[in-house]
Scaffold this motif. Structure first.
Motif, mmCIF file in Angstrom:
data_model
loop_
_atom_site.group_PDB
_atom_site.id
_atom_site.type_symbol
_atom_site.label_atom_id
_atom_site.label_comp_id
_atom_site.label_asym_id
_atom_site.label_seq_id
_atom_site.Cartn_x
_atom_site.Cartn_y
_atom_site.Cartn_z
ATOM 1 N N ASP A 297 44.353 30.648 37.626
ATOM 2 C CA ASP A 297 44.905 32.033 38.394
ATOM 3 C C ASP A 297 44.170 33.115 38.327
ATOM 4 O O ASP A 297 44.374 34.034 37.354
ATOM 5 C CB ASP A 297 46.094 31.606 37.090
ATOM 6 N N THR A 298 43.035 33.331 39.161
ATOM 7 C CA THR A 298 41.914 34.115 39.091
ATOM 8 C C THR A 298 42.561 35.065 40.848
ATOM 9 O O THR A 298 42.655 34.841 41.477
ATOM 10 C CB THR A 298 41.075 33.802 38.832
ATOM 11 N N PRO A 299 41.845 36.697 41.240
ATOM 12 C CA PRO A 299 42.450 36.700 42.082
ATOM 13 C C PRO A 299 41.791 35.824 43.472
ATOM 14 O O PRO A 299 39.971 35.208 43.655
ATOM 15 C CB PRO A 299 41.565 38.493 41.448
ATOM 16 N N ALA A 300 42.146 35.470 44.865
ATOM 17 C CA ALA A 300 41.914 34.976 45.257
ATOM 18 C C ALA A 300 41.909 33.124 44.600
ATOM 19 O O ALA A 300 41.931 32.533 46.382
ATOM 20 C CB ALA A 300 41.020 35.186 46.199
ATOM 21 N N PHE A 301 42.224 32.776 44.115
ATOM 22 C CA PHE A 301 41.865 31.326 43.949
ATOM 23 C C PHE A 301 40.393 30.973 44.132
ATOM 24 O O PHE A 301 39.459 31.787 43.127
ATOM 25 C CB PHE A 301 43.264 30.968 43.864
ATOM 26 N N HIS B 91 42.510 42.710 53.611
ATOM 27 C CA HIS B 91 43.354 42.666 52.166
ATOM 28 C C HIS B 91 43.418 41.950 51.384
ATOM 29 O O HIS B 91 43.748 42.069 49.940
ATOM 30 C CB HIS B 91 45.428 41.969 52.775
ATOM 31 N N VAL B 92 42.416 40.642 51.648
ATOM 32 C CA VAL B 92 42.126 40.291 50.684
ATOM 33 C C VAL B 92 40.550 40.298 49.806
ATOM 34 O O VAL B 92 40.412 40.164 48.254
ATOM 35 C CB VAL B 92 41.855 38.334 50.835
ATOM 36 N N ALA B 93 40.054 40.584 50.618
ATOM 37 C CA ALA B 93 38.576 41.371 50.001
ATOM 38 C C ALA B 93 38.924 43.095 49.109
ATOM 39 O O ALA B 93 38.526 42.654 47.907
ATOM 40 C CB ALA B 93 37.618 42.100 51.238
ATOM 41 N N ASN B 94 39.752 43.949 49.301
ATOM 42 C CA ASN B 94 40.639 44.705 48.657
ATOM 43 C C ASN B 94 40.566 44.399 47.370
ATOM 44 O O ASN B 94 40.585 44.654 46.364
ATOM 45 C CB ASN B 94 42.073 45.488 49.503
ATOM 46 N N GLY B 95 41.987 43.280 47.662
ATOM 47 C CA GLY B 95 42.513 42.703 46.039
ATOM 48 C C GLY B 95 41.218 42.170 45.185
ATOM 49 O O GLY B 95 41.540 42.422 43.896
ATOM 50 N N HIS C 38 38.049 43.248 45.271
ATOM 51 C CA HIS C 38 37.386 44.531 44.313
ATOM 52 C C HIS C 38 37.885 45.365 43.575
ATOM 53 O O HIS C 38 37.428 45.693 42.922
ATOM 54 C CB HIS C 38 36.907 45.271 45.697
ATOM 55 N N GLU C 39 39.249 44.613 43.511
ATOM 56 C CA GLU C 39 40.746 45.816 42.525
ATOM 57 C C GLU C 39 40.426 45.323 41.282
ATOM 58 O O GLU C 39 40.842 46.100 40.518
ATOM 59 C CB GLU C 39 41.355 46.561 43.716
ATOM 60 N N ASN C 40 40.929 43.346 41.414
ATOM 61 C CA ASN C 40 41.026 42.899 40.496
ATOM 62 C C ASN C 40 39.963 42.068 39.643
ATOM 63 O O ASN C 40 40.688 41.711 38.496
ATOM 64 C CB ASN C 40 42.219 42.019 41.092
ATOM 65 N N CYS C 41 38.745 41.815 40.524
ATOM 66 C CA CYS C 41 37.362 41.658 39.557
ATOM 67 C C CYS C 41 36.533 42.450 39.716
ATOM 68 O O CYS C 41 35.693 42.334 39.744
ATOM 69 C CB CYS C 41 36.838 40.594 40.718
ATOM 70 N N LEU D 80 29.886 43.844 47.175
ATOM 71 C CA LEU D 80 29.960 42.947 48.832
ATOM 72 C C LEU D 80 31.328 43.234 49.274
ATOM 73 O O LEU D 80 31.551 42.714 50.192
ATOM 74 C CB LEU D 80 29.118 41.955 48.386
ATOM 75 N N PHE D 81 32.176 43.094 48.383
ATOM 76 C CA PHE D 81 33.501 43.465 48.470
ATOM 77 C C PHE D 81 34.042 44.611 49.118
ATOM 78 O O PHE D 81 35.357 44.826 49.597
ATOM 79 C CB PHE D 81 34.430 43.000 47.352
ATOM 80 N N GLU D 82 33.161 45.645 48.566
ATOM 81 C CA GLU D 82 33.527 46.607 49.912
ATOM 82 C C GLU D 82 32.886 46.600 51.040
ATOM 83 O O GLU D 82 32.456 46.108 51.496
ATOM 84 C CB GLU D 82 32.043 48.363 49.196
#
Length: 798
Positions: free
Chosen positions: A204-208, A264-268, A270-273, A281-283
């Motif tokens: 259960d980690t961001p973006a699996f 949406h996924v990249a921002n998620g 970047h914010e949660n990892c 790189l997720f910017e």
């Protein structure tokens, strides 16, 4: 406890929800598809005098969504009649109906507050023990089940389908804090066996797993593009089929999926990892921010990295976004010397060592991108999964990669991969440096083993027992090999003939191999499977060979080649052992004819099968025209109009109809109900085909008696066909050459110009078929069609 899934509820009917509903309908499950009630009437409803209390209004959102899904292309459903398995509902009036189902799947908007509200309502109405899962792609699973009943939490987890649900195989299962192991085991098995998916249990980690690695890979390329001064075309050239990725490569894929989804996924992430070592790189690069502001989201908005416009004379042109000027321009061709070196290498896995040693910009690009990818995936263990093979499985099944990151690393070499990482100023995870094994994977006794990091040794990849992986057994189980086929011993007395030609075309070497396979099976084995695990079963006969013979006017040799094809197909039908064909992907022309003559077909659900010979100016010449005449004769029941049945088969060939799924092939008369089977999971296909060949052999298979009782209608049918083709040409529906081909086919399927209906032999029809095929090969317009197909891969209507 043994579970059965007879009925499911899908909550949310958007693109994803409707797609999931359709896929459950595909496999025979009854579906309740829910959405909310509209808040106000639309103009049409007002004009009809409807109110918000009318059922048609209350179900409008769900009905409109499902209708749009069923009309979309590619279709989410195997056969339109399967849509009858879906019942539309609304969450206000019908919520109590979730008590009827065995599994509830939530697919509502990606907002935690809304999801929690939906789950509270569902918890009040579901019966105990009902599976309940969320298709979220980013919200942590543990947040969603907070405050729910113990039974809810025990049976709750994430089940992340990838869009489109029918076509992408990845099925991520993400346990919540209290999910029972029984639920996880069941969903893992159900995904593989029934849904035809590659099931991967993720943390259960961001973006699996899939999106974490996939979005990293895309974002890494976005940043590299600017660094290296590359164009959109250059990146798509380097990240497509040459490295075993989809034709849409990188930028076209983003256009199809939607830039907003990627952002949406990249921002998620970047914010949660925040502990991700490559967080930078997720910017989003500036050009992505500009595109987002301009709403250049891809296909859904009409423009993204590519834009389709009407040019002069109404001709369409695809423009490309210039990432420096942010203006659209004409497409530029992209060529690299490194790619030229790989043109003669058919197997993608063998190209990687050459690609990373390139001396041009392409070589530099591959070194940078693979170095970054290898470092990143090594550090994601044990964060997103404990097992490296799950990362590879996720990328292959979710993003269409032919090889996962660790498989590519193996192809390049472990030490060389570490060099690429170091050259990028990065480091691999400690477990890679400590690893004593020379590679991440190995094959032993037909099974794949992976490096188990905690155990520091090789361990068998679980779940392989129901699969036969030809790559794993080819060397150890080879019985015969030539340039066109490899024949493997599948065990239990069953042989497999695996095509090895380019695009699995059927030429002299393949026909020779098929005959050899039948010889061997008749002598020392019990049955024969014809199957492979390439992208496509077979695109048909080797038309290049036919073209050369026809151009050189070697008609005797061409006649012999056609006869060899026909004789081989008849051996498939009349051998003393059962023969089973296992088509998948494209199964066209000669590949279809082979399946028509097998004792049984075990088709993958995603089989696109048909007789397409009209496109190259001929009729089916390997027994296909004969077989359709025979099947038309066999289909007639008391009271049927024989001419109508024959005409249906005639039109299937004449219109070059190709099924969009194996289930549609039943409608075309290519697959036969009660005899041929469809499997949803292609990975199980060879094993299933072997099991049926063995079953037929053990049931006392007897060599069939050659047919002498095929009823043909002669002039009665021929006259009808000729009138029809004359009218078609006069109305300009078909060209003069189409007319000629259609009349040749008519002559064969009518059994010639016999004065009355007559019983004939199969050989009689084969001789007519061969003569017609050969005569068409003498036509200049046929040669033009074949040449155009060889050059462009597209049919010419001349």
């Amino acid at each position: 406890m043994k579970r059965h899934i007879n009925k499911v509820a899908v909550i949310g009917s958007g693109i994803m929800g409707s797609g999931i509903a359709c896929h459950f309908a595909n496999i025979g499950v009854e579906v309740l598809l829910f959405d909310i009630v509209p808040r106000e009437l639309n103009d049409k409803e007002k004009a009809k005098g409807l109110t918000l209390e009318d059922k048609a209004v209350r179900n409008r959102l769900v009905n409109d969504s499902l209708t749009a899904a069923l009309k979309s292309k590619p279709s989410p459903i195997y056969h339109q009649k399967f849509a009858n398995r879906i019942t539309t509902c609304n969450l206000d009036d019908d919520i109590a109906r979730v008590a009827e189902v065995d599994w509830i799947i939530e697919v509502v908007v990606e907002r935690l507050d809304i999801k929690k509200k939906v789950f509270e309502s569902l918890d009040n109405h579901r019966k105990k023990g009902t599976l309940i899962t969320s298709n979220t792609s980013g919200i942590p699973i543990h947040f969603m089940s907070e405050g729910r009943s113990d039974d809810f939490q025990k049976h709750f987890c994430g089940t992340h389908f990838f869009n489109p649900a029918r076509y992408l195989k990845l099925f991520e299962i993400i346990p919540g804090p209290k999910t029972s192991n029984e639920v996880l085991d069941f969903l893992n098995g159900y995904g593989e066996q029934y849904l035809g998916k590659t099931s991967v249990i993720a943390k259960d980690t961001p973006a699996f797993i899939g999106n974490r690695i996939g979005i990293f890979s895309i974002q890494s390329l976005f940043h590299a593009v600017k660094e290296m001064g590359m164009t959109v075309e250059e990146v798509d050239k380097l990240t497509g089929p040459v490295i075993g990725r989809p034709k849409s490569a990188t930028f076209r894929t983003v256009d199809v999926v939607g830039l907003d989804t990627l952002v949406h996924v990249a921002n998620g992430i970047h914010e949660n990892c925040k502990n991700d070592e490559r967080l930078d790189l997720f910017e989003l690069p500036d050009f992505i921010k500009t595109m987002s502001e301009n709403k250049w989201l891809g296909s859904k908005s009409g423009q993204g990295f590519y834009k389709k416009v009407k040019g002069e004379g109404g001709k369409s042109e695809i423009l490309t976004l210039d990432l420096d000027t942010m203006d659209y321009r004409s497409k530029k061709s992209a060529k690299f010397a490194t790619l030229e070196l790989t043109k003669t290498i058919d197997k993608v896995v063998d190209r990687f060592p050459i690609l990373i040693n390139g001396k041009d910009k392409a070589g530099e690009f591959f070194r940078k991108s693979f170095g970054a990818l290898f470092a990143y995936v090594s550090h994601r263990i044990p964060e997103i999964t404990d097992d490296l093979y799950k990362i590879d499985d996720a990328m292959k099944a979710g993003f269409g990669w032919e090889h996962g990151p660790f498989q590519i690393w193996d192809a390049i070499g472990k030490e060389k991969g570490l060099e690429l990482i170091k050259a990028e100023g990065l480091t691999a995870a400690d477990w890679v440096k400590e690893m004593k094994e020379p590679s991440f994977y190995s094959v032993k006794d037909g099974a794949t083993y992976f490096y188990n990091i905690p155990k520091k040794g090789m361990e068998k990849v679980p779940g392989q027992d129901s699969f036969i992986i030809l790559d794993n057994i080819r060397k150890s189980k080879e019985v015969f090999k030539n340039s066109g086929v490899v024949i493997e011993d599948l065990g239990d007395g069953i042989l497999n003939v695996e095509f090895q030609s380019k695009m699995n075309t059927i030429g002299g070497d393949v026909l020779s191999g098929l005959n050899k396979g039948i010889d061997l099976a008749e002598k020392d084995f019990q049955g024969l499977v014809v199957g492979n695990q390439a992208a496509n079963f077979s695109v048909g006969a080797n038309i290049g060979m036919i073209f050369m013979m026809a151009v050189e006017q070697e008609y005797d040799e061409l006649n012999m080649a056609i006869k060899m094809f026909q004789d081989t197909m008849m051996r498939m039908r009349y051998s003393s052992i059962p023969t089973v064909s296992a088509p998948h992907g494209m199964c066209l022309g000669g590949g279809c004819e082979l399946s028509l003559h097998a004792d049984k077909v075990i088709a993958a659900a995603e089989t696109y099968i048909g007789l397409v010979e009209f496109g190259v100016g001929v009729i089916p010449g390997g027994g296909g025209s004969k077989e359709f005449a025979l099947r038309a004769s066999d289909s007639v029941r008391k009271g049927d109009v024989e001419l109508n049945i024959l005409q249906e088969y005639f039109l299937t060939i004449g219109m070059a109809k190709v099924s969009t799924s194996a289930y549609e092939a039943y409608d075309l008369g290519i697959l036969q109900k009660g005899k041929d089977l469809v499997v949803v999971n292609k990975d199980r296909q060879i094993a299933t085909a072997k099991a049926h060949a063995k079953l037929m052999a053990e049931a006392g298979y007897t060599k069939p008696v050659k047919r002498k009782d095929v009823k043909v209608l002669g002039k009665q049918a021929l006259g009808m066909f000729l009138v029809g083709t004359d009218a078609m040409e006069a109305s300009r529906y078909i060209s003069e050459h189409d007319h000629k081909i259609a009349n040749k086919l008519a002559y064969v399927m009518a059994g010639g110009d016999l004065s009355e209906p007559t019983l004939v032999t199969e050989q009689y029809l084969l001789d007519l078929e061969r003569e017609a095929f050969l005569s068409l090969c003498t036509e200049r317009k046929t040669l033009e069609r074949i040449q155009h197909m060889l050059k462009t891969g597209k049919p010419l209507r001349n």
